[in-house]
Enzyme design. Structure first.
Site, mmCIF file in Angstrom:
data_model
loop_
_atom_site.group_PDB
_atom_site.id
_atom_site.type_symbol
_atom_site.label_atom_id
_atom_site.label_comp_id
_atom_site.label_asym_id
_atom_site.label_seq_id
_atom_site.Cartn_x
_atom_site.Cartn_y
_atom_site.Cartn_z
ATOM 1 N N SER A 115 23.202 -13.257 10.826
ATOM 2 C CA SER A 115 22.246 -14.358 10.657
ATOM 3 C C SER A 115 21.753 -14.360 9.222
ATOM 4 O O SER A 115 21.336 -13.313 8.706
ATOM 5 C CB SER A 115 21.073 -14.200 11.623
ATOM 6 O OG SER A 115 20.148 -15.254 11.464
ATOM 7 N N HIS A 129 20.950 -22.065 6.051
ATOM 8 C CA HIS A 129 20.998 -21.180 7.216
ATOM 9 C C HIS A 129 22.440 -21.071 7.684
ATOM 10 O O HIS A 129 23.196 -22.042 7.639
ATOM 11 C CB HIS A 129 20.125 -21.744 8.343
ATOM 12 C CG HIS A 129 20.525 -21.253 9.714
ATOM 13 N ND1 HIS A 129 21.301 -22.002 10.578
ATOM 14 C CD2 HIS A 129 20.256 -20.091 10.365
ATOM 15 C CE1 HIS A 129 21.492 -21.336 11.691
ATOM 16 N NE2 HIS A 129 20.885 -20.171 11.596
#
Length: 293
Positions: A115, A129
């Protein structure tokens, strides 16, 4: 029922770690190229842990976070591999959303992934992201992930470049896949209470199980590998663009949107906190500074 999948689990977890290493190396290089009186930013790496309800070890991972860099105000690239049994709320949610009623009888799970969230110093450089992950239960396995761009000051050519790289990753897996995953991202990264998207989109998928593990893993690898070609040229191009206080104010207000989304709607945030993972790692995505009116 699915088999134990130990070889596949090991392969996936190793690849997520390698992707983390590649991204950290590239970001360190970008930091080093940016002139400035202060030393270039450095990633701080620390282990994260997950503890089961009975206090036993349930896996963990590593947080790699840079704060106060020349290019990156805050960037985190986390990896984790966690396992154990899902709590009752998670069992119920998964049974309903995934169509896995057997979760209540056998709630074991294993999950691994990477992540990443980057918040930039220069308001003209977009936040971004990315995540990819594999999830296993005795009842099914699946992949998920994607990447989306979050500029506070939008440039049409930057958006076009980012989406072109995401499409390049999807095209070998089917001519309609990019359009499908782009639409999924547009829906998933929407903020209902603001009636707007949090950025300019990208791609997103979840529950990916075509029955061919190798093919689904290859898609996940291609999505992860597309991240640096999609994002790094944009950060490199915008890192020295002149900016003023009004630009910074725009950036801080836009970060408020990002924080609202991640705290209210993001599934990964909810899952991580509900299953006992390190809260600092789960909340790594939050910006260092934001503003609301």
């Amino acid at each position: 029922m699915t088999e134990n999948f130990q070889e596949e689990k090991t392969q996936a977890a190793a690849w997520f770690r390698q992707l983390r290493d590649d991204i950290v190396t590239a970001f360190n290089g970008l930091e080093a190229r940016q002139p400035g009186p202060a030393p270039a930013g450095q990633f701080e790496v620390r282990a994260t842990t997950r503890t089961a309800g009975d206090g036993s070890d349930a896996g963990g991972g590593e947080m790699s976070v840079m704060r106060g860099g020349r290019v990156f105000e805050k960037v985190g690239v986390n990896i984790s591999t966690v396992f154990g049994t899902l709590g009752e709320r998670a069992q119920t949610a998964m049974a309903a959303r995934k169509g896995l009623p057997g979760m209540k009888e056998d709630p074991r799970f294993w999950a691994s992934g990477i992540s990443l969230v980057a918040h930039m110093q220069n308001p003209h450089a977009p936040a971004v992201h990315m995540n990819t992950r594999m999830f296993w239960t005795p009842h099914a396995w699946w992949f998920g992930g994607g990447a989306d761009l979050n500029p506070c000051i939008e440039y049409a050519e930057d958006t076009a470049h980012f989406h072109a790289e995401m499409k390049r990753a999807c095209d070998p897996h089917g001519p309609a896949l990019y359009d499908e995953l782009k639409a999924w991202a547009d829906e998933y990264f929407y903020i209902p209470h603001r009636k707007r998207a949090r950025g300019v989109g990208g791609i997103f998928y979840d529950d990916r199980n075509t029955g061919d593990w190798d093919a689904d893993f290859k898609l996940t690898q291609d999505v992860g590998a597309a991240f640096l070609p999609a994002f790094l040229p944009l950060a490199d191009k915008r890192r020295e663009t002149p900016w003023d206080d009004a630009d910074k104010d725009t950036q801080l207000r836009h970060r408020g949107l990002y924080a609202e989304y991640n705290l209210v709607y993001d599934r990964g945030t909810k899952f991580g906190l509900e299953t006992g993972h390190d809260p600092d790692a789960v909340l790594m995505s939050l910006p260092p500074m934001a503003k609301w009116y």
